[in-house]
Design an enzyme around this catalytic site. Structure first.
Site, mmCIF file in Angstrom:
data_model
loop_
_atom_site.group_PDB
_atom_site.id
_atom_site.type_symbol
_atom_site.label_atom_id
_atom_site.label_comp_id
_atom_site.label_asym_id
_atom_site.label_seq_id
_atom_site.Cartn_x
_atom_site.Cartn_y
_atom_site.Cartn_z
ATOM 1 N N LYS A 116 10.204 9.732 3.930
ATOM 2 C CA LYS A 116 9.045 10.612 3.809
ATOM 3 C C LYS A 116 9.391 11.927 3.103
ATOM 4 O O LYS A 116 8.519 12.560 2.503
ATOM 5 C CB LYS A 116 8.430 10.849 5.186
ATOM 6 N N GLU A 197 7.057 20.570 8.683
ATOM 7 C CA GLU A 197 5.889 20.858 7.857
ATOM 8 C C GLU A 197 5.039 21.884 8.572
ATOM 9 O O GLU A 197 5.014 21.938 9.797
ATOM 10 C CB GLU A 197 5.033 19.587 7.754
ATOM 11 N N ARG A 287 2.652 -1.209 3.216
ATOM 12 C CA ARG A 287 2.412 -2.467 3.923
ATOM 13 C C ARG A 287 0.912 -2.630 4.133
ATOM 14 O O ARG A 287 0.142 -1.728 3.846
ATOM 15 C CB ARG A 287 3.075 -2.405 5.306
HETATM 16 P P1 ADP Z 1 -1.667 1.960 10.659
HETATM 17 O O1 ADP Z 1 -1.925 3.113 9.782
HETATM 18 O O2 ADP Z 1 -1.481 0.663 9.974
HETATM 19 O O3 ADP Z 1 -2.587 1.914 11.785
HETATM 20 P P2 ADP Z 1 0.191 2.755 12.617
HETATM 21 O O4 ADP Z 1 0.987 3.976 12.378
HETATM 22 O O5 ADP Z 1 -0.895 2.795 13.619
HETATM 23 O O6 ADP Z 1 -0.274 2.299 11.195
HETATM 24 O O7 ADP Z 1 1.164 1.579 12.971
HETATM 25 C C1 ADP Z 1 0.757 0.250 12.961
HETATM 26 C C2 ADP Z 1 1.634 -0.546 13.846
HETATM 27 O O8 ADP Z 1 2.956 -0.555 13.374
HETATM 28 C C3 ADP Z 1 1.716 -0.051 15.234
HETATM 29 O O9 ADP Z 1 1.870 -1.189 16.005
HETATM 30 C C4 ADP Z 1 2.970 0.815 15.248
HETATM 31 O O10 ADP Z 1 3.527 0.852 16.535
HETATM 32 C C5 ADP Z 1 3.834 0.079 14.280
HETATM 33 N N1 ADP Z 1 4.712 0.883 13.445
HETATM 34 C C6 ADP Z 1 4.360 1.701 12.447
HETATM 35 N N2 ADP Z 1 5.435 2.195 11.806
HETATM 36 C C7 ADP Z 1 6.516 1.676 12.421
HETATM 37 C C8 ADP Z 1 7.919 1.783 12.219
HETATM 38 N N3 ADP Z 1 8.451 2.531 11.241
HETATM 39 N N4 ADP Z 1 8.728 1.105 13.035
HETATM 40 C C9 ADP Z 1 8.207 0.338 13.999
HETATM 41 N N5 ADP Z 1 6.905 0.174 14.222
HETATM 42 C C10 ADP Z 1 6.058 0.834 13.463
HETATM 43 P P1 ADP Z 2 3.361 8.397 11.021
HETATM 44 O O1 ADP Z 2 4.358 7.969 10.009
HETATM 45 O O2 ADP Z 2 3.852 8.358 12.388
HETATM 46 O O3 ADP Z 2 2.034 7.718 10.791
HETATM 47 P P2 ADP Z 2 2.221 10.745 9.756
HETATM 48 O O4 ADP Z 2 3.042 11.665 8.950
HETATM 49 O O5 ADP Z 2 1.349 9.795 9.021
HETATM 50 O O6 ADP Z 2 3.168 9.958 10.739
HETATM 51 O O7 ADP Z 2 1.328 11.594 10.768
HETATM 52 C C1 ADP Z 2 0.611 10.973 11.824
HETATM 53 C C2 ADP Z 2 -0.513 11.883 12.299
HETATM 54 O O8 ADP Z 2 0.016 13.141 12.753
HETATM 55 C C3 ADP Z 2 -1.531 12.270 11.243
HETATM 56 O O9 ADP Z 2 -2.544 11.297 11.085
HETATM 57 C C4 ADP Z 2 -2.064 13.584 11.768
HETATM 58 O O10 ADP Z 2 -3.033 13.379 12.774
HETATM 59 C C5 ADP Z 2 -0.840 14.210 12.401
HETATM 60 N N1 ADP Z 2 -0.155 15.096 11.438
HETATM 61 C C6 ADP Z 2 0.870 14.772 10.640
HETATM 62 N N2 ADP Z 2 1.272 15.824 9.888
HETATM 63 C C7 ADP Z 2 0.486 16.856 10.222
HETATM 64 C C8 ADP Z 2 0.394 18.225 9.805
HETATM 65 N N3 ADP Z 2 1.224 18.747 8.891
HETATM 66 N N4 ADP Z 2 -0.559 18.998 10.369
HETATM 67 C C9 ADP Z 2 -1.389 18.498 11.290
HETATM 68 N N5 ADP Z 2 -1.363 17.223 11.735
HETATM 69 C C10 ADP Z 2 -0.434 16.405 11.218
#
Ligand code: ADP
Ligand code: ADP
Ligand code: MG
Length: 497
Positions: A116, A197, A287
């Site tokens: 990331k 961030e 994905r």
């Molecule tokens: P989406 O945006 O597809 O909803 P989520 O962040 O909700 O993505 O994750 C979707 C599924 O994949 C969930 O079951 C979450 O626990 C799993 N998941 C997401 N990223 C990872 C990761 N890097 N390693 C393991 N499981 C992950």
């Molecule tokens: P993941 O890989 O676990 O999905 P993300 O970086 O996509 O992590 O962030 C997951 C969620 O966390 C976002 O959908 C948002 O709700 C919150 N989030 C992430 N970054 C920020 C930020 N800089 N400020 C506020 N909320 C954030």
């Protein structure tokens, strides 16, 4: 000879992917862990192999066992679904080495998208990013946080699924959070790299679905995913009620530009934070996403089939001008969780009767008598409704939720009924703080949700403020009321309104 696809995952996404495989005359094959020997996904695969071990680290995360299974079954492709190995660079490289096609972007792309910190750098050439950077020492973290100002958010460079995230409001908190975020990152992702961030307060989460092959990158519109608990999505909709046509064009153009920078080549999602008309790149998910179905419903495009077309070298079967979204779609994630505390509750599903009807799609692996194992994600069904416009779709969804019957375990259904009755949701005026502010029993439909949750007498009464407060407190701390022991149809509650 028909080609074979090993779907290296479990549950609903295997069933979903198998459907597209069969449509394209590809043979779906599967794997299952010890805990999944009764899982419905096995039935949807033409050949399956047991890979043992119930915990993911003994089965669905074991690259060696999965490659071995693919070779034994003679599979040409591995589709990783979401979660588990879906965004694992090493796994995609291993597939390439073994001559199996990984259904996803190439390892070269995943090197960028899966990190990331790197993805932010690449994206910053064409998109706004939130101020921040990687930090390797607590002193650097403190300096950077001071510079950008609290609150800040700590994230794992290799993170996903909401894990490793920490919102921090002071330097004292940061010292503790830095260590715990790194710990969680190394445990979950095998890397302790973290970054900081600026934390944007109350943003919306808006993402763009992308499809790309080696010559073309197109978008299938956006999804609004701001209804989240623990930074994980619970309700998604498309189109986003927050965007004007002008901002929509900007965000989709930016998403395409980011993916062009990465030379992206499969289905993927660009996630943004959106606030006051500005959007900031967050990450790329390389994905298929849980919420892909709402995009499929409004565009009529089978995203999994496109993934397979791209991976087989045929390229995309559609062009940007073929994408003409129509109507409105919403997804409610039905999780085996307490609907207020969101604590996971695996267990035996006594009765399962999903709602059916025009415009209703249910992606699930549940059946009556199935025992949900405790080892995996709590998502058990996705309820997707598609209608002419947003108001109609919300109405359809609420009706579908009232009729959807799962007994024996608690689910997020009552939460969804409350959420879809909340004025901010109805007005489309909500952000990621929505769930924290939701008073689950404060509307009339919220009371129905309460009745479902607590097995109250069938006559639904209007709660007094004190009763609402009482229910709210009880629901957070007393989890003994959440079952539906006699499996009485939840929909009957409505008749007495
Ligand atoms: P989406 O945006 O597809 O909803 P989520 O962040 O909700 O993505 O994750 C979707 C599924 O994949 C969930 O079951 C979450 O626990 C799993 N998941 C997401 N990223 C990872 C990761 N890097 N390693 C393991 N499981 C992950
Ligand atoms: P993941 O890989 O676990 O999905 P993300 O970086 O996509 O992590 O962030 C997951 C969620 O966390 C976002 O959908 C948002 O709700 C919150 N989030 C992430 N970054 C920020 C930020 N800089 N400020 C506020 N909320 C954030
Ligand atoms: Mg994300």
């Amino acid at each position: 000879m028909f080609k074979k696809v090993l779907i290296a995952n479990r549950g609903e996404i295997v069933i979903r992917v198998a459907k597209s495989c069969r449509k394209l005359d590809l043979r779906p094959c599967g794997i299952y862990s010890d805990a999944d020997k009764d899982s419905l996904h096995i039935r949807h695969c033409e050949e399956v192999l047991s890979i043992g071990g119930s915990s993911p680290s003994e089965s669905y995360l074991r690259m060696d066992k999965i490659i071995n299974a693919a070779q034994k079954l003679g599979c040409d492709f591995i589709h990783p679904g979401y979660g588990f190995l879906a965004e694992n660079l090493e796994f995609s490289e291993l597939c390439r080495k073994e001559g199996i096609i990984f259904v996803g972007p190439s390892p070269e792309v995943m090197k960028l998208s899966g990190d990331k910190v790197r993805a932010r750098k690449v994206a910053s050439k064409v998109a706004s990013i939130v101020e921040g950077d990687e930090v390797s020492k607590v002193s650097d973290a403190l300096d950077l946080a001071n510079k950008i100002g609290y609150p800040v958010i700590l994230k794992a460079a290799k993170g996903g699924g909401g894990r490793g995230l920490r919102i921090v409001t002071s330097s004292d908190e940061l010292k503790v959070a830095f260590a715990s975020s790194r710990n969680e990152a190394i445990m979950s992702f095998g890397s302790d790299r973290v970054y900081i961030e600026k934390y944007i307060e109350n943003p919306r989460h808006i993402e763009v679905q992308i499809l790309g092959d080696d010559s073309n990158i197109i978008h299938l519109g956006e999804r609004e995913c701001s209804v989240q608990r623990r930074n994980q999505k619970l309700i998604e909709e498309t189109p986003s009620p927050a965007l004007t046509n002008e901002t929509r064009e900007k965000i989709t153009d930016t998403a395409i530009a980011v993916m062009k920078e990465m030379r992206y080549n499969n289905a993927g999602t660009v996630e943004f934070l959106f606030k006051e008309g500005n959007f900031y790149f967050m990450e790329v998910n390389s994905r298929i996403q849980v919420e892909h179905a709402i995009t499929e419903e409004v565009t009529g495009i089978d995203i999994v089939a496109e993934q397979l077309h791209i991976s087989s070298g045929e390229g995309l079967s559609i062009k940007q001008e073929d994408v003409k979204p129509r109507g409105h779609a919403i997804e409610c994630r039905i999780n085996a969780e307490h609907p207020i505390s969101f604590v996971p509750f695996p267990g035996m599903v006594k009765h399962f009767v999903p709602t059916i009807g025009k415009g209703i799609r249910v992606d699930t692996f549940l059946y009556s008598g199935y025992s949900i194992p405790p080892f995996y994600d709590s998502l058990v069904a996705k309820l997707i409704c598609t209608g002419e416009n947003r108001d109609d779709t919300i109405r359809m969804m609420k009706d579908a939720l009232f009729s959807f019957r799962i007994s024996g375990i608690p689910t997020t259904i009552p939460f969804h009924i409350s959420a879809l009755s909340d004025n901010r949701f109805l007005e489309g005026n909500y952000d990621t703080s929505f769930i924290n502010q939701l008073r689950p029993f404060s509307s009339k439909d919220g009371e129905v949700a309460a009745a479902i949750l607590f097995q109250l007498p069938k006559k639904v009464h209007f709660l007094k403020k004190s009763e609402e407060e009482d229910l709210w407190m009880k629901s957070r701390f007393d989890w003994t009321h959440i079952f539906d022991p006699d499996g009485s149809p939840q929909s009957s509650l409505r008749w007495n309104k």
